[in-house]
Scaffold this motif. Structure first.
Motif, PDB file in Angstrom:
ATOM      1  N   SER A 286       0.888  -0.830  -0.259  1.00 32.63           N
ATOM      2  CA  SER A 286       0.264  -0.276  -0.102  1.00 32.63           C
ATOM      3  C   SER A 286       1.200   1.519  -0.143  1.00 32.63           C
ATOM      4  N   GLN A 287       0.351   2.527  -0.228  1.00 31.38           N
ATOM      5  CA  GLN A 287       0.951   3.311  -0.417  1.00 31.38           C
ATOM      6  C   GLN A 287       2.335   3.522  -1.823  1.00 31.38           C
ATOM      7  N   LYS A 317       6.928   7.209   2.326  1.00 34.26           N
ATOM      8  CA  LYS A 317       8.226   6.611   3.080  1.00 34.26           C
ATOM      9  C   LYS A 317       8.546   5.519   3.787  1.00 34.26           C
ATOM     10  N   ALA A 318       8.060   5.231   2.676  1.00 33.00           N
ATOM     11  CA  ALA A 318       9.148   2.831   1.949  1.00 33.00           C
ATOM     12  C   ALA A 318      10.587   3.002   3.212  1.00 33.00           C
ATOM     13  N   ILE A 319      10.644   2.419   4.193  1.00 32.33           N
ATOM     14  CA  ILE A 319      11.940   2.606   4.782  1.00 32.33           C
ATOM     15  C   ILE A 319      13.397   2.068   3.758  1.00 32.33           C
ATOM     16  N   ALA A 320      14.740   2.023   3.387  1.00 31.22           N
ATOM     17  CA  ALA A 320      15.817   1.350   3.136  1.00 31.22           C
ATOM     18  C   ALA A 320      15.486  -0.271   2.878  1.00 31.22           C
ATOM     19  N   VAL A 344      14.628  -0.678  -2.047  1.00 31.00           N
ATOM     20  CA  VAL A 344      14.438   1.024  -1.655  1.00 31.00           C
ATOM     21  C   VAL A 344      15.869   1.081  -1.393  1.00 31.00           C
ATOM     22  N   THR A 346      16.937   5.012   0.171  1.00 26.95           N
ATOM     23  CA  THR A 346      16.463   6.713   0.850  1.00 26.95           C
ATOM     24  C   THR A 346      16.872   8.197  -0.022  1.00 26.95           C
ATOM     25  N   SER A 347      16.365   8.540  -0.092  1.00 27.95           N
ATOM     26  CA  SER A 347      16.745  10.120  -0.730  1.00 27.95           C
ATOM     27  C   SER A 347      18.248  10.524   0.475  1.00 27.95           C
TER      28      SER A 347
ATOM     29  N   GLN B 291       4.138   0.461   5.847  1.00 33.14           N
ATOM     30  CA  GLN B 291       5.353   0.532   5.325  1.00 33.14           C
ATOM     31  C   GLN B 291       6.775  -0.867   6.028  1.00 33.14           C
ATOM     32  N   GLN B 293       5.057  -3.523   4.606  1.00 29.66           N
ATOM     33  CA  GLN B 293       3.703  -4.253   3.587  1.00 29.66           C
ATOM     34  C   GLN B 293       4.802  -4.782   2.840  1.00 29.66           C
ATOM     35  N   GLU B 304      23.094   2.268   2.340  1.00 29.78           N
ATOM     36  CA  GLU B 304      21.813   2.583   3.008  1.00 29.78           C
ATOM     37  C   GLU B 304      21.968   2.608   4.511  1.00 29.78           C
ATOM     38  N   LYS B 307      22.910   5.866   5.638  1.00 25.66           N
ATOM     39  CA  LYS B 307      22.011   6.801   5.446  1.00 25.66           C
ATOM     40  C   LYS B 307      20.282   6.445   7.082  1.00 25.66           C
TER      41      LYS B 307
END
Lengths: 375, 338
Positions: A286-287, A317-320, A344, A346-347, B291, B293, B304, B307
């Protein structure tokens, strides 16, 4: 009446040793024939009464070679003595059973109406048994998809008197396969005793990419002396297959949170039928945003593939780390789904802010050294 | 003090020479060398070193034993990082290495820095050293660099020793990834101890008596290790939301508590080490279910991991530099004639 007279005259000419004055006369159309061993000869014999009184004829077969057998019938009865009215005739059916184990050559015997007449018969046995095998199947047509195996029950009969080795084979188009099984074992040749029959299981395996249609599979059983053929028919209904993959086969990618990432995908029709209305779908957490472009393929011919683009946008808001999304291609007949791994990242924005803070702190020290350190 | 005088003699020999840059550097290096020698020969350092070495070696030994005797948990994403696990695993009898360093590292830093300036000042040595033709800041810089070198060598050798012993024990070397992470872990540990070193140097500049500076530094350390968690607990009780509160409120509360906790340097250090030593950790804060899922438990690439804990590391590095800058500022403006 005229017809009977002609037959009568012909009979007199052919049966030269039939005495004209005979009162009872035997007649058959083919006094000399060629047969194979094991065959049954069917003679039609006429018994003709030339006299003006009713006559009885005792009919027998004389000088029949050893092991030969015969059967004589008139009407429905097995008869040995037949009575014929004056100027009348009677039909006889004579079956001579040629034994299967027999030498090649000419065999002579006589059909005799005792005391009246004799009909010499000649049988020419072509004993070597050429054209004396039979390869057949009760069911020569089958239908199935390209992925199925077609199993036919066939039988091979050796009509000759001797045992023969038959080589089994098929004239196949490239990609097709045929296997022969006798008694559960895969064979390429089969040994059959004289006058015996063997059941052969024929398995036909079509190539996976075979197109829809009707195919004839010519099979043969070849012995040193003869060859018999059998044609089988296979009807392919066509298969449906769909594969979703990437051009390199790599099923993972990296993506930055909240930023679009496009990945090339390949939709392949691996079946043998054309596919229509293939829907492409992506199910992401989701999202997330994930979709295909185009999201539908109207037609895809058999064996062809088409490139589509998947656009994946991880959630803000996805985590790395690694996420798994499922992508699928589906139509009414078939579907394929693939699990795709998205790493993923992160920025970097906050990273730069942090570096800036450290730089300010270092600049402060530098400033202090410049101001106070070197006086 | 004998060594200090010895140093002065050397410096005096240099006097006739022109003071070019090389000579400056030479003088500075002598100051640093003397500083290191002083530390190594001082009893307070030897005793603290012994405590740290004993505890760390004991914890590493128990970790190695625990790792050797327990079968890896199936589906453990950290299973591939054996050498990282040594520093975080504990069999329950001893805290793990990174907890020990988080606890005793500050003491080492304080011990190396609390009397850096004021003891020299009280011993009337400062004026004599600074009467030499060297820059005034060389004195403070040498104090810092000397202590930092000692800390760096200590932790580098401790970690290298552990890796070597573990390699001997298990028979395979650490991977490149593990080496990178361990290198950064060493750097972070040095930065963390350097923070406390700078803080205590700052106090030694500000306070005339060594006892005062030592007590203040230890008080701050005690505050953050003992009292700060208590205060946080009190605050947590006060602002705790209703158990039936919405998810957003609970998240907000947890974020707030984490932010409070991160005012303690030890929390920043432990956040950083956790990220570096446990590659499967993906976030330090609370997470929404959405987050997680579709997330696959797998180790993060080192980049990462950095970070995720970058803000904590930045805070630690920046605090260290700011402390140094403050002590520099106060030292340069200090009246040293007395």
């Amino acid at each position: 009446m005229l017809k009977s007279r002609i037959i009568y005259l012909l009979g007199m000419i052919l049966a030269s040793n039939v005495a004209f004055a005979q009162n009872l006369q035997l007649y058959t159309t083919y006094p000399k024939i060629s047969v194979s061993p094991g065959e049954v000869i069917d003679y039609n014999v006429e018994l003709i009464n030339n006299s003006s009184v009713t006559r009885n004829g005792r009919i027998s077969l004389q000088n029949l070679p050893k092991n030969w057998d015969y059967e004589m019938k008139s009407g429905n009865y097995s008869a040995e003595e037949i009575s014929v009215l004056p100027k009348e005739r009677k039909s006889l059916n004579l079956k001579v059973i040629v034994p299967s184990k027999i030498e090649k050559g000419q065999y002579r015997f006589q059909l005799v109406a005792q005391g009246e007449s004799s009909l010499p018969l000649t049988v020419d046995v072509t004993t070597d048994g050429k054209s004396s095998s039979e390869f057949n199947s009760p069911q020569t047509n089958m239908e199935g998809s390209a992925k199925s195996t077609f199993t036919f029950n066939a039988s091979l009969l050796n009509r000759s008197s001797e045992a023969q080795v038959y080589r089994l084979g098929a004239n196949l188009q490239p990609g097709w396969g045929a296997t022969f099984k006798v008694d559960g074992k895969q064979v390429s040749s089969v040994n059959i005793e004289g006058n015996q029959r063997k059941d052969i299981l024929v398995e036909i395996l079509p190539p996976e990419s075979v197109k829809k249609g009707k195919y004839t599979i010519p099979l043969f059983a070849q012995s040193p002396l003869n060859q018999s053929d059998l044609s089988l028919e296979v009807v392919i209904t066509g298969s449906y297959g769909l594969q979703l993959t990437t051009p390199e086969g790599l099923l993972s990618t990296t993506a930055t949170a909240n930023r679009d990432k496009s990945i090339q995908f390949l939709v392949k029709n691996t079946g043998s039928s054309d596919l229509s209305q293939i829907n492409l779908n992506a199910s992401a957490p989701s999202q997330w945003e994930a979709h295909f472009e185009p999201s539908r393929i109207s037609t895809l011919k058999a064996g062809e593939s088409q490139t589509v683009t998947a656009i994946i946008k991880p959630a803000k808001k996805a985590i790395a780390g690694d996420y798994q999304i499922t992508l699928d291609a589906k139509n009414n007949e078939t579907s394929d789904s693939v699990k795709f791994r998205v790493t993923v990242e992160t920025s970097l924005l906050w990273g730069w802010v942090g570096i800036l803070i450290i730089a300010i702190a270092v600049a402060l020290v530098y400033f202090l050294i410049r101001k106070y350190g070197r006086r | 003090m004998v060594s200090k005088i010895f140093m002065l003699i050397i410096l005096k020999e240099d006097l006739p020479m022109t003071l070019n840059k090389n000579n400056n550097l030479y003088a500075f290096s002598i100051l640093v060398k003397k500083e290191i020698a002083d530390h190594i020969r001082s009893w307070k350092f030897i005793i603290l070193l012994a405590i740290i070495l004993l505890t760390c070696i004991a914890s590493l030994y128990t970790a190695l034993q625990a790792l050797k005797n327990t079968a890896p948990v199936p589906n453990d994403p950290d299973a591939a990082f054996f050498f990282l696990k040594i520093f975080t695993t504990s069999d329950g009898t001893m805290p793990s290495f990174h907890l020990f360093v988080g606890f005793l590292g500050p003491l080492l830093g304080i011990c190396l820095g609390f009397d850096a300036v004021n003891s020299e000042f009280n011993g009337r040595m400062l004026g004599r050293i600074l009467s030499q033709p060297i820059h005034r800041d060389y004195f403070l810089n040498a104090k810092f660099i000397g202590a930092l070198t000692v800390i760096g060598v200590l932790f580098t050798s401790l970690i290298l020793l552990t890796i070597g012993a573990a390699t001997l024990l298990v028979g395979f070397p650490p991977t490149f990834m593990e080496c990178n992470r361990l290198f950064l872990f060493t750097l972070l540990t040095i930065v963390y101890v350097a923070f406390w070193l700078n803080l205590s140097i700052l106090f030694s500049v500000r306070f005339r008596h060594t006892a005062t500076s030592a007590l203040v530094a230890i008080a701050i350390w005690l505050f953050f290790t003992v009292f700060y968690p208590i205060i946080i607990n009190i605050v947590a009780k006060a602002v705790q939301p209703n158990p039936y509160a919405s998810d957003a409120e609970i998240m907000q509360y947890q974020h707030f508590m984490l932010t409070l906790m991160r005012f303690a340097p030890s929390q920043l250090y432990s956040d950083g080490t956790n990220m570096l030593l446990m590659p499967s950790i993906r976030s330090l804060g609370p997470l929404h279910m959405e987050q997680l899922q579709g997330a696959i438990p797998s180790p993060l690439p080192i980049w990462e991991s950095i970070k995720v804990a970058w803000s904590q590391m930045v805070a630690l590095i920046a605090c260290t530099i700011v402390c140094f800058a403050a002590s520099y500022y106060f030292f340069m403006r200090k009246e040293i004639r007395c």
